[in-house]
Design a protein around this motif. Structure first.
Motif, mmCIF file in Angstrom:
data_model
loop_
_atom_site.group_PDB
_atom_site.id
_atom_site.type_symbol
_atom_site.label_atom_id
_atom_site.label_comp_id
_atom_site.label_asym_id
_atom_site.label_seq_id
_atom_site.Cartn_x
_atom_site.Cartn_y
_atom_site.Cartn_z
ATOM 1 N N UNK A 103 6.826 11.935 -10.507
ATOM 2 C CA UNK A 103 6.916 13.389 -10.346
ATOM 3 C C UNK A 103 5.530 14.020 -10.233
ATOM 4 N N UNK A 104 4.574 13.508 -11.015
ATOM 5 C CA UNK A 104 3.201 14.022 -10.930
ATOM 6 C C UNK A 104 2.594 13.756 -9.559
ATOM 7 N N UNK A 105 2.855 12.567 -9.006
ATOM 8 C CA UNK A 105 2.322 12.219 -7.689
ATOM 9 C C UNK A 105 2.957 13.098 -6.619
ATOM 10 N N UNK A 106 4.268 13.279 -6.696
ATOM 11 C CA UNK A 106 4.935 14.156 -5.734
ATOM 12 C C UNK A 106 4.452 15.601 -5.890
ATOM 13 N N UNK A 107 4.214 15.993 -7.149
ATOM 14 C CA UNK A 107 3.717 17.344 -7.397
ATOM 15 C C UNK A 107 2.324 17.569 -6.840
ATOM 16 N N UNK A 108 1.491 16.529 -6.877
ATOM 17 C CA UNK A 108 0.143 16.645 -6.324
ATOM 18 C C UNK A 108 0.193 16.806 -4.811
ATOM 19 N N UNK A 109 1.102 16.085 -4.164
ATOM 20 C CA UNK A 109 1.290 16.294 -2.728
ATOM 21 C C UNK A 109 1.698 17.736 -2.444
ATOM 22 N N UNK A 110 2.650 18.243 -3.232
ATOM 23 C CA UNK A 110 3.123 19.613 -3.035
ATOM 24 C C UNK A 110 1.994 20.618 -3.251
ATOM 25 N N UNK A 111 1.188 20.380 -4.280
ATOM 26 C CA UNK A 111 0.066 21.275 -4.575
ATOM 27 C C UNK A 111 -0.916 21.323 -3.408
ATOM 28 N N UNK A 112 -1.146 20.180 -2.796
ATOM 29 C CA UNK A 112 -2.097 20.108 -1.682
ATOM 30 C C UNK A 112 -1.474 20.564 -0.367
ATOM 31 N N UNK A 113 -0.143 20.557 -0.303
ATOM 32 C CA UNK A 113 0.516 20.830 0.966
ATOM 33 C C UNK A 113 0.312 19.707 1.963
ATOM 34 N N UNK A 114 0.223 18.479 1.449
ATOM 35 C CA UNK A 114 -0.037 17.318 2.313
ATOM 36 C C UNK A 114 1.071 16.294 2.160
ATOM 37 N N UNK A 115 0.948 15.195 2.857
ATOM 38 C CA UNK A 115 1.896 14.094 2.755
ATOM 39 C C UNK A 115 1.189 12.819 3.191
ATOM 40 N N UNK A 116 1.881 11.708 3.079
ATOM 41 C CA UNK A 116 1.344 10.432 3.551
ATOM 42 C C UNK A 116 0.928 10.553 5.017
ATOM 43 N N UNK A 117 -0.285 10.098 5.301
ATOM 44 C CA UNK A 117 -0.773 10.128 6.678
ATOM 45 C C UNK A 117 -1.464 11.405 7.088
ATOM 46 N N UNK A 118 -1.536 12.401 6.179
ATOM 47 C CA UNK A 118 -2.159 13.683 6.544
ATOM 48 C C UNK A 118 -3.596 13.512 7.007
ATOM 49 N N UNK A 119 -4.301 12.542 6.414
ATOM 50 C CA UNK A 119 -5.698 12.326 6.778
ATOM 51 C C UNK A 119 -5.907 10.964 7.444
ATOM 52 N N UNK A 120 -4.813 10.408 7.974
ATOM 53 C CA UNK A 120 -4.929 9.115 8.651
ATOM 54 C C UNK A 120 -5.663 9.259 9.978
ATOM 55 N N UNK A 121 -6.595 8.375 10.201
ATOM 56 C CA UNK A 121 -7.322 8.321 11.475
ATOM 57 C C UNK A 121 -7.011 6.971 12.120
ATOM 58 N N UNK A 122 -6.363 6.997 13.250
ATOM 59 C CA UNK A 122 -5.986 5.751 13.914
ATOM 60 C C UNK A 122 -7.222 4.948 14.289
ATOM 61 N N UNK A 123 -7.170 3.627 14.131
ATOM 62 C CA UNK A 123 -8.328 2.789 14.491
ATOM 63 C C UNK A 123 -8.557 2.787 15.990
ATOM 64 N N UNK A 124 -9.781 2.530 16.382
ATOM 65 C CA UNK A 124 -10.111 2.468 17.810
ATOM 66 C C UNK A 124 -9.300 1.390 18.520
ATOM 67 N N UNK A 125 -9.062 0.297 17.815
ATOM 68 C CA UNK A 125 -8.256 -0.794 18.375
ATOM 69 C C UNK A 125 -6.914 -0.832 17.655
ATOM 70 N N UNK A 126 -5.797 -0.531 18.339
ATOM 71 C CA UNK A 126 -4.496 -0.626 17.687
ATOM 72 C C UNK A 126 -4.273 -2.027 17.116
ATOM 73 N N UNK A 127 -3.623 -2.138 15.960
ATOM 74 C CA UNK A 127 -3.397 -3.470 15.383
ATOM 75 C C UNK A 127 -2.735 -4.443 16.342
ATOM 76 N N UNK A 128 -1.818 -3.941 17.179
ATOM 77 C CA UNK A 128 -1.120 -4.826 18.112
ATOM 78 C C UNK A 128 -2.050 -5.437 19.154
ATOM 79 N N UNK A 129 -3.235 -4.851 19.329
ATOM 80 C CA UNK A 129 -4.199 -5.388 20.297
ATOM 81 C C UNK A 129 -5.201 -6.346 19.667
ATOM 82 N N UNK A 130 -5.114 -6.526 18.368
ATOM 83 C CA UNK A 130 -6.062 -7.432 17.719
ATOM 84 C C UNK A 130 -5.773 -8.878 18.141
ATOM 85 N N UNK A 131 -6.795 -9.660 18.431
ATOM 86 C CA UNK A 131 -6.574 -11.045 18.853
ATOM 87 C C UNK A 131 -6.056 -11.918 17.714
#
Length: 363
Positions: free
Chosen positions: A308-336
């Motif tokens: 509940x505290x973790x969910x509450x912290x998300x609510x307090x920030x107005x964020x969620x999983x992936x809010x600050x995710x930056x996709x890698x230059x090379x997609x994982x599916x392209x890794x050799x």
């Protein structure tokens, strides 16, 4: 079914207003009802216990505290699974199916044909009338240095018939932390394992420990970034905790090491989840142990309020999983796909030695 991360796809959990991609909800969507894991101890050991790479095991490890199946006298795999199903059914009135979870120790660390027998034994429970089609799949806990090509080929074969999750003990991307734990593998082993596992039809889960002594917040966020770079399908987050009868437990009792505080942990979990892809399934957000084993931190026993505290912290920030995710230059599916770098000492134990009499199989 393999879940290759799609960084542009809308996620069902977001439309449901959830703060992160929780495992239980994901299983309900996939299988149409509540799914429970049943822990199985097939009698495996680890290469940092038996001397293949070192001895002593992980400094935090007492498998009795991690896995219910190691707190009782070992039964055969078949008995553990069927009795576990009966116990869960007594607790929960509506369970649609079960995942056979090979949890304690390193569950790919045995001759390949014996691994086949153990895994197929778990899936064969479905052939019994009273348990017909109740096993929806398997989860297999292992180390990143214990998956030679022969093992991955076997798991790929099984995944063509059933849901399979291969759970890697990554713990951290920082080799100093891995050395402190006495893991006796490096993060390079993890990279090699996941790059060889990708696209084989099974789910790839990474187990991460937060609060390792010497790791700063920035270092833990580097591990979060790596989750997206390597393309894990799922992640487990655990707070470091100390249990009795372990080297870490002795250090905590002696006042040499302090565990992460509750509020720091809540903040760190949310920071971590904000940086991983929204497609990644979050299987756990904390870890605990039975109170008679646990030394510190005591707050990890408060699982419901911690969530509940973790969910509450998300609510307090107005964020969620992936809010600050930056996709890698090379997609994982392209890794050799790299060559198999399994250490020779481990490969010998998996591919060259004879049958292990200690595995808890049917006579």
């Amino acid at each position: 079914m393999h879940l290759e991360p799609d960084f542009d796809a809308p996620e069902a959990w977001i439309s449901e207003g959830l703060p992160f991609n929780a495992f239980g909800k994901t299983l309900r969507r996939r299988f149409g009802g509540r799914i429970q894991r049943v822990s199985i101890d097939a009698g495996f050991t680890c290469p940092n216990v038996d001397g293949a790479v070192t001895r002593g095991g992980c400094n935090f490890c007492d498998n009795r505290s991690f896995s219910p199946s190691r707190r009782v006298r070992l039964q055969q795999v078949h008995q553990q699974l069927t009795s576990g199903i009966v116990t869960v059914r007594e607790r929960y009135s509506k369970v649609a199916g079960f995942i056979a979870y090979f949890q304690p120790a390193t569950n790919t660390y045995a001759p390949v044909e014996q691994l086949r027998e153990v895994y197929e034994l778990a899936l064969s429970i479905n052939d019994q009338p009273e348990f017909h089609d109740l096993i929806v799949g398997m989860a297999i806990g292992t180390r990143p240095d214990c998956v030679p090509e022969s093992v991955l080929a076997l798991i790929e074969e099984l995944a063509a018939k059933s849901y399979v999750s291969l759970e890697f003990g990554m713990q951290t991307i920082h080799d100093d932390g891995l050395r402190w734990m006495n893991r006796a593998h490096t993060h390079a082993d993890m990279i090699n394992a996941i790059d060889r596992s990708r696209g084989r039809g099974f789910e790839m889960c990474g187990h991460v420990i937060l609060g390792i002594p010497g790791e700063t917040h920035a270092m833990m966020m580097e591990t979060a970034t790596e989750v997206g770079r390597l393309g894990f399908d799922a992640i487990k987050l655990h707070n470091l905790y100390a249990v009795r009868g372990t080297p870490l437990g002795d250090q905590v009792l002696a006042g040499q090491i302090e565990m992460m505080g509750r509020q720091d942990y809540v903040q760190t979990v949310v920071d971590f989840l904000e940086r991983i892809p929204p497609s990644v399934v979050v299987e756990r957000i904390s870890g605990d142990a039975p109170s008679d084993f646990l030394i510190e931190p005591k707050w990890c026993l408060e699982k419901s309020s911690l969530r509940l505290d973790i969910e509450g912290e998300f609510a307090k920030r107005g964020s969620r999983q992936g809010s600050h995710f930056v996709a890698p230059d090379q997609p994982p599916s392209d890794r050799p796909v790299p060559s198999d770098q399994t250490p020779d000492s481990i490969r010998q134990m998996i591919e060259k030695r004879g049958r292990l009499p200690v595995l808890k199989m049917e006579p």
